[in-house]
Design an enzyme around this catalytic site. Structure first.
Site, PDB file in Angstrom:
ATOM      1  N   GLY A 172       0.749  -1.232   0.122  1.00 39.48           N
ATOM      2  CA  GLY A 172      -0.069   0.039   0.224  1.00 39.48           C
ATOM      3  C   GLY A 172       0.668   1.031   0.100  1.00 39.48           C
ATOM      4  O   GLY A 172       0.505   2.193  -0.638  1.00 39.48           O
ATOM      5  N   LYS A 208      -1.272 -18.168  -6.549  1.00 42.14           N
ATOM      6  CA  LYS A 208       0.111 -18.072  -6.528  1.00 42.14           C
ATOM      7  C   LYS A 208       0.722 -17.920  -5.300  1.00 42.14           C
ATOM      8  O   LYS A 208       1.852 -18.501  -4.762  1.00 42.14           O
ATOM      9  CB  LYS A 208       1.004 -17.147  -7.483  1.00 42.14           C
ATOM     10  CG  LYS A 208       0.680 -15.732  -6.939  1.00 42.14           C
ATOM     11  CD  LYS A 208       1.738 -15.122  -6.089  1.00 42.14           C
ATOM     12  CE  LYS A 208       1.227 -13.765  -5.495  1.00 42.14           C
ATOM     13  NZ  LYS A 208       2.122 -13.254  -4.431  1.00 42.14           N
TER      14      LYS A 208
HETATM   15  P1  NAD Z   1       1.048  -5.840   4.616  1.00 43.39           P
HETATM   16  O1  NAD Z   1       1.337  -7.172   4.720  1.00 43.39           O
HETATM   17  O2  NAD Z   1       2.287  -4.922   5.032  1.00 43.39           O
HETATM   18  O3  NAD Z   1       0.142  -5.604   6.083  1.00 43.39           O
HETATM   19  C1  NAD Z   1       0.504  -4.631   6.935  1.00 43.39           C
HETATM   20  C2  NAD Z   1      -0.838  -3.725   7.065  1.00 43.39           C
HETATM   21  O4  NAD Z   1      -2.065  -4.160   7.686  1.00 43.39           O
HETATM   22  C3  NAD Z   1      -0.676  -2.314   7.480  1.00 43.39           C
HETATM   23  O5  NAD Z   1      -1.227  -1.465   6.785  1.00 43.39           O
HETATM   24  C4  NAD Z   1      -1.555  -2.460   8.985  1.00 43.39           C
HETATM   25  O6  NAD Z   1      -1.764  -1.215   9.509  1.00 43.39           O
HETATM   26  C5  NAD Z   1      -2.699  -3.351   8.346  1.00 43.39           C
HETATM   27  N1  NAD Z   1      -3.353  -3.922   9.493  1.00 43.39           N
HETATM   28  C6  NAD Z   1      -2.994  -4.353  10.574  1.00 43.39           C
HETATM   29  N2  NAD Z   1      -3.784  -4.960  11.398  1.00 43.39           N
HETATM   30  C7  NAD Z   1      -4.958  -4.408  10.733  1.00 43.39           C
HETATM   31  C8  NAD Z   1      -6.394  -4.540  11.298  1.00 43.39           C
HETATM   32  N3  NAD Z   1      -6.972  -5.127  12.265  1.00 43.39           N
HETATM   33  N4  NAD Z   1      -7.446  -3.493  10.365  1.00 43.39           N
HETATM   34  C9  NAD Z   1      -6.880  -3.112   9.080  1.00 43.39           C
HETATM   35  N5  NAD Z   1      -5.674  -3.041   8.945  1.00 43.39           N
HETATM   36  C10 NAD Z   1      -4.884  -3.555   9.739  1.00 43.39           C
HETATM   37  O7  NAD Z   1       0.071  -5.208   3.675  1.00 43.39           O
HETATM   38  P2  NAD Z   1       0.743  -5.095   1.853  1.00 43.39           P
HETATM   39  O8  NAD Z   1       2.028  -5.515   1.796  1.00 43.39           O
HETATM   40  O9  NAD Z   1       0.249  -3.641   1.731  1.00 43.39           O
HETATM   41  O10 NAD Z   1      -0.512  -5.955   1.286  1.00 43.39           O
HETATM   42  C11 NAD Z   1      -1.667  -5.580   0.831  1.00 43.39           C
HETATM   43  C12 NAD Z   1      -2.259  -6.619  -0.097  1.00 43.39           C
HETATM   44  O11 NAD Z   1      -1.345  -6.491  -1.229  1.00 43.39           O
HETATM   45  C13 NAD Z   1      -2.071  -8.082   0.186  1.00 43.39           C
HETATM   46  O12 NAD Z   1      -3.199  -8.703  -0.251  1.00 43.39           O
HETATM   47  C14 NAD Z   1      -0.956  -8.601  -0.469  1.00 43.39           C
HETATM   48  O13 NAD Z   1      -0.842  -9.879  -0.874  1.00 43.39           O
HETATM   49  C15 NAD Z   1      -0.819  -7.812  -1.690  1.00 43.39           C
HETATM   50  N6  NAD Z   1       0.479  -7.507  -2.292  1.00 43.39           N
HETATM   51  C16 NAD Z   1       1.395  -7.174  -1.524  1.00 43.39           C
HETATM   52  C17 NAD Z   1       2.891  -7.204  -1.818  1.00 43.39           C
HETATM   53  C18 NAD Z   1       4.127  -6.969  -1.490  1.00 43.39           C
HETATM   54  O14 NAD Z   1       4.882  -7.265  -1.633  1.00 43.39           O
HETATM   55  N7  NAD Z   1       3.979  -6.621   0.013  1.00 43.39           N
HETATM   56  C19 NAD Z   1       2.879  -7.310  -3.632  1.00 43.39           C
HETATM   57  C20 NAD Z   1       1.737  -7.317  -4.236  1.00 43.39           C
HETATM   58  C21 NAD Z   1       0.604  -7.581  -3.621  1.00 43.39           C
HETATM   59  P1  13P Z   2       4.220 -12.085  -0.720  1.00 44.03           P
HETATM   60  O1  13P Z   2       3.095 -11.896   0.250  1.00 44.03           O
HETATM   61  O2  13P Z   2       4.577 -13.676  -0.722  1.00 44.03           O
HETATM   62  O3  13P Z   2       5.794 -11.303  -0.211  1.00 44.03           O
HETATM   63  O4  13P Z   2       4.212 -11.677  -2.144  1.00 44.03           O
HETATM   64  C1  13P Z   2       4.201 -10.544  -2.589  1.00 44.03           C
HETATM   65  C2  13P Z   2       3.653 -10.291  -3.889  1.00 44.03           C
HETATM   66  O5  13P Z   2       2.293 -10.459  -4.227  1.00 44.03           O
HETATM   67  C3  13P Z   2       4.536 -10.360  -5.121  1.00 44.03           C
HETATM   68  O6  13P Z   2       3.744 -10.105  -6.345  1.00 44.03           O
END
Ligand code: NAD
Ligand code: 13P
Length: 345
Positions: A15, A207
């Site tokens: 995010g 995935k």
């Molecule tokens: P993250 O894994 O970093 O999660 C932490 C977030 O969750 C923080 O913003 C935290 O404030 C929030 N959180 C914790 N407790 C909470 C609660 N009770 N209510 C609401 N929010 C709460 O999050 P991310 O990496 O931004 O992932 C978000 C989505 O994007 C996921 O579905 C993930 O699979 C996807 N995604 C992640 C990546 C990556 O590399 N991180 C890449 C592509 C897609």
């Molecule tokens: P992970 O949640 O396993 O780190 O994967 C991040 C992701 O979605 C990469 O595209």
């Protein structure tokens, strides 16, 4: 012409990275977007200070994406209803387990004519029913919802390493894809558009289950042939799952889009799901403990998706057709011996 007002809902590792890109692009495309980018931040205390205050003074999300400047037009807001007020371009990017509660809060507070996009990786399962989150958002809010997914380890995108992603838009609404591409694309983050919200979403969700299997294989020290086999089998199970249960997935999404094979590969090589699954084998700790000890507040998606997929396949009486997905579920949730990982594949 009226300009779109963006709101980013979620401020974790991905995010915050997306807020950084959007913050730059709204300035570049000032004809299309308003300059201020509100981001809903789930409030917490970090080193004795509110995270929103830290972000709004230092312009860094020191907890979830340290060392990157988000820009002074990216504004952290702890109150979700306030954050979405007047927004016409809603970006959903929180761990999937928190979406439902967010929708409860904002339902009925959405500006007319608003559009949404889901960057969430996971599936919504209720027994024999399954939905992608873009459909959940679309149905709950009554607005069109696209999906973005791809080979996008957040830290690498934030560092400006060349990456690709896929935006799936709704049938007949390419203009949505064009708008979202404007918000996210940079010279180092290339966006492809495809008329396939379901395929993009499902590939991104499934995935993560395959990445858990790859991590388990790494934990066992099995090497590259086994991991490649897991990737291949995982891709086939993903394709079969999409084609068996969704009638609108395009075949080219699997091999020709970043959301397909490329995301599967990057997640099986890097990523949090892979890393914690390897540690699960090596340390014998639970995934809850590993998430807490290794991820600094970030959240795992793959083990939950494995459980959701298991519940769904069991309700449909189709578990036997998806042996890799099933193995991941039993090893992660039912205490099955990890040494059986490749048995029956
Ligand atoms: P993250 O894994 O970093 O999660 C932490 C977030 O969750 C923080 O913003 C935290 O404030 C929030 N959180 C914790 N407790 C909470 C609660 N009770 N209510 C609401 N929010 C709460 O999050 P991310 O990496 O931004 O992932 C978000 C989505 O994007 C996921 O579905 C993930 O699979 C996807 N995604 C992640 C990546 C990556 O590399 N991180 C890449 C592509 C897609
Ligand atoms: P992970 O949640 O396993 O780190 O994967 C991040 C992701 O979605 C990469 O595209």
């Amino acid at each position: 012409t009226t300009r779109d007002k963006v709101c980013i809902i979620g401020s974790g590792n991905w995010g915050s990275t997306i807020a950084l890109l959007a913050g730059q692009n709204v300035r570049k495309h000032s004809d299309a977007f308003e300059e201020r980018v509100p981001v809903w931040v789930f409030e917490e205390m970090v080193n004795g200070k509110k995270l929103t205050e830290i972000i709004n003074t230092t312009h860094q999300n020191v907890k979830y994406l340290p060392d990157y400047d988000l820009g002074d037009n990216v504004v952290a807001i702890p109150d979700l209803a306030k954050a979405v007020e007047g927004a016409t371009a809603l970006v959903f990017v929180m761990p999937h387990q928190f979406l439902d509660k967010c929708l409860d809060t904002i339902e009925g507070h959405i500006a007319p004519g608003a559009k949404a996009i889901s960057l969430i990786k996971g599936v919504d399962v209720d027994g024999a029913d399954i939905h992608i989150f873009a459909d959940v958002i679309q149905d709950r809010l009554g607005i069109r919802c696209s999906a973005l997914s791809g080979a996008n380890i957040a830290s690498e995108v934030a560092a400006g390493r060349f990456s690709e992603t896929t935006i799936g838009y709704r049938k007949g609404f390419q203009e949505d894809g064009v708008l979202w591409k404007k918000l996210f694309e940079t010279p180092k983050f290339k966006v492809q558009l495809i008329e396939d919200v379901s395929g993009v979403s499902l590939c991104g969700a499934l995935k993560n289950v395959v990445a858990v299997a790859a991590g388990l294989s790494d934990g066992l020290g099995y090497g590259n042939n086994t991991k490649s086999a897991i990737m291949r089998i995982g891709l086939i199970e993903t394709k079969n799952f999409c084609q068996e249960f969704f009638d609108d997935v395009l075949p080219e999404t699997f091999l020709e889009e970043s959301a397909g094979v490329a995301d599967l590969i990057t997640s099986c090589l890097g990523g949090r799901n892979r890393k914690t699954a390897e540690a699960f084998v090596r340390t014998g700790k639970s995934f809850d403990e590993l998430e807490r000890d290794m991820l600094g507040g970030q959240k795992l998606q793959g083990i939950h998706t494995a459980k959701d997929v298991h519940i769904f396949l069991q309700a449909r009486n189709r578990i036997g057709a998806y042996p890799l997905f099933d193995k991941v579920f039993h090893i992660c949730w039912e205490g099955m011996d990890v040494n059986t990982l490749t048995d029956g594949l």
